[in-house]
Enzyme design. Structure first.
Site, PDB file in Angstrom:
ATOM      1  N   HIS A  27       0.844  -1.205   0.000  1.00  0.00           N
ATOM      2  CA  HIS A  27       0.000   0.000   0.000  1.00  0.00           C
ATOM      3  C   HIS A  27       0.881   1.257   0.000  1.00  0.00           C
ATOM      4  CE1 HIS A  27      -3.139  -2.635   2.235  1.00  0.00           C
ATOM      5  NE2 HIS A  27      -3.650  -2.381   1.042  1.00  0.00           N
ATOM      6  N   ARG A  49      -2.131  -5.552  -8.613  1.00  0.00           N
ATOM      7  CA  ARG A  49      -0.927  -6.386  -8.449  1.00  0.00           C
ATOM      8  C   ARG A  49      -0.833  -7.470  -9.502  1.00  0.00           C
ATOM      9  NH1 ARG A  49      -2.898  -7.826  -2.639  1.00  0.00           N
ATOM     10  NH2 ARG A  49      -4.681  -7.825  -4.011  1.00  0.00           N
ATOM     11  N   SER A  71      -3.268  -7.732   2.901  1.00  0.00           N
ATOM     12  CA  SER A  71      -3.462  -7.656   4.356  1.00  0.00           C
ATOM     13  C   SER A  71      -3.883  -9.011   4.934  1.00  0.00           C
ATOM     14  CB  SER A  71      -4.534  -6.612   4.686  1.00  0.00           C
ATOM     15  OG  SER A  71      -4.166  -5.368   4.170  1.00  0.00           O
ATOM     16  N   LYS A 101     -18.237  -5.856   7.759  1.00  0.00           N
ATOM     17  CA  LYS A 101     -16.997  -6.622   7.935  1.00  0.00           C
ATOM     18  C   LYS A 101     -16.543  -6.524   9.382  1.00  0.00           C
ATOM     19  CE  LYS A 101     -14.541  -6.549   3.491  1.00  0.00           C
ATOM     20  NZ  LYS A 101     -13.354  -6.037   2.800  1.00  0.00           N
TER      21      LYS A 101
HETATM   22  O1  PNS Z   1      -9.187  -2.671   0.362  1.00  0.00           O
HETATM   23  P1  PNS Z   1     -10.478  -3.103  -0.258  1.00  0.00           P
HETATM   24  O2  PNS Z   1     -11.319  -3.817   0.763  1.00  0.00           O
HETATM   25  O3  PNS Z   1     -10.283  -3.880  -1.518  1.00  0.00           O
HETATM   26  O4  PNS Z   1     -11.254  -1.731  -0.647  1.00  0.00           O
HETATM   27  C1  PNS Z   1     -12.550  -1.769  -1.193  1.00  0.00           C
HETATM   28  C2  PNS Z   1     -13.197  -0.367  -1.168  1.00  0.00           C
HETATM   29  C3  PNS Z   1     -13.139   0.221   0.231  1.00  0.00           C
HETATM   30  C4  PNS Z   1     -12.439   0.547  -2.100  1.00  0.00           C
HETATM   31  C5  PNS Z   1     -14.660  -0.519  -1.666  1.00  0.00           C
HETATM   32  O5  PNS Z   1     -15.288  -1.531  -0.949  1.00  0.00           O
HETATM   33  C6  PNS Z   1     -15.485   0.758  -1.511  1.00  0.00           C
HETATM   34  O6  PNS Z   1     -15.217   1.745  -2.144  1.00  0.00           O
HETATM   35  N1  PNS Z   1     -16.495   0.707  -0.639  1.00  0.00           N
HETATM   36  C7  PNS Z   1     -17.371   1.840  -0.376  1.00  0.00           C
HETATM   37  C8  PNS Z   1     -18.790   1.543  -0.824  1.00  0.00           C
HETATM   38  C9  PNS Z   1     -18.952   1.800  -2.329  1.00  0.00           C
HETATM   39  O7  PNS Z   1     -18.794   2.907  -2.790  1.00  0.00           O
HETATM   40  N2  PNS Z   1     -19.303   0.730  -3.085  1.00  0.00           N
HETATM   41  C10 PNS Z   1     -19.530   0.855  -4.512  1.00  0.00           C
HETATM   42  C11 PNS Z   1     -18.298   0.596  -5.338  1.00  0.00           C
HETATM   43  S1  PNS Z   1     -17.861  -1.121  -5.250  1.00  0.00           S
END
Ligand code: PNS
Length: 162
Positions: free
Chosen positions: A18, A93, A131, A42
């Site tokens: 990150h 990645r 992670s 979560k």
């Molecule tokens: O590190 P991650 O868990 O892969 O990140 C995912 C994240 C936080 C970027 C994604 O879940 C997110 O943007 N969540 C907020 C809700 C949202 O906007 N959802 C619609 C797009 S998927």
């Protein structure tokens, strides 16, 4: 006009991969906001505040003045609008990341045409890193010092040895 990008994620916890992406993002945007999601569905190992604090501490030694760390909840596009961000940065990645990232980028674009998703490739030495894997190694007493910053390693040991 100054450019602002969000780098959103769960960051449970932040890894060296990150941090590599954050470095790359600072070369493209005037301001980068590392945006930690509070996701009620979560159960992360670290609370939102802890994750934010771990990231701030980890970035301290990197002297990246254009980077701030915040938390958000709800839709990313709404948060981006509030922060006047023009871009979302995501790390890519490997091919295995692609499907989910592609779907998320397209959904976000449907919701806000003006928001551009930019994919950055971390150094290839981080291709295998995430992670979840770090927590798995730490949970069984493995050495994670090459995967995460020192403060995160200490927090993992502390949390998982309870
Ligand atoms: O590190 P991650 O868990 O892969 O990140 C995912 C994240 C936080 C970027 C994604 O879940 C997110 O943007 N969540 C907020 C809700 C949202 O906007 N959802 C619609 C797009 S998927």
């Amino acid at each position: 006009m100054k450019t602002t990008a969000l780098y959103p994620g769960t960051f449970d916890p932040i890894t060296n991969g990150h941090i590599d992406v954050i470095h790359r993002a600072t070369r493209l945007f005037d301001q980068v906001i590392v945006s930690v999601l509070t996701n009620p569905s979560k159960t992360p190992l670290f609370s939102t505040d802890e994750r934010v604090e771990l990231i701030r501490e980890a970035l301290h030694s990197h002297s990246m003045d254009s980077v701030t760390v915040e938390s958000f909840h709800g839709l990313l596009v709404d948060y981006a609008r509030m922060k006047k961000a023009s871009a979302i940065v995501r790390g890519l990645r490997a091919i295995s990341d692609f499907e989910f990232e592609f779907q998320m980028a397209l959904v976000n674009r449907k919701l806000n045409q003006g928001l551009i998703t930019v994919f950055l490739m971390p150094h290839e030495k981080y291709t295998y890193l995430n992670s979840t894997i770090v927590k798995e190694v730490a949970r069984f007493g493995g050495d994670v010092s090459q995967f995460v910053p020192e403060n995160v390693q200490a927090a993992l040991i502390d949390r998982l040895s309870r």
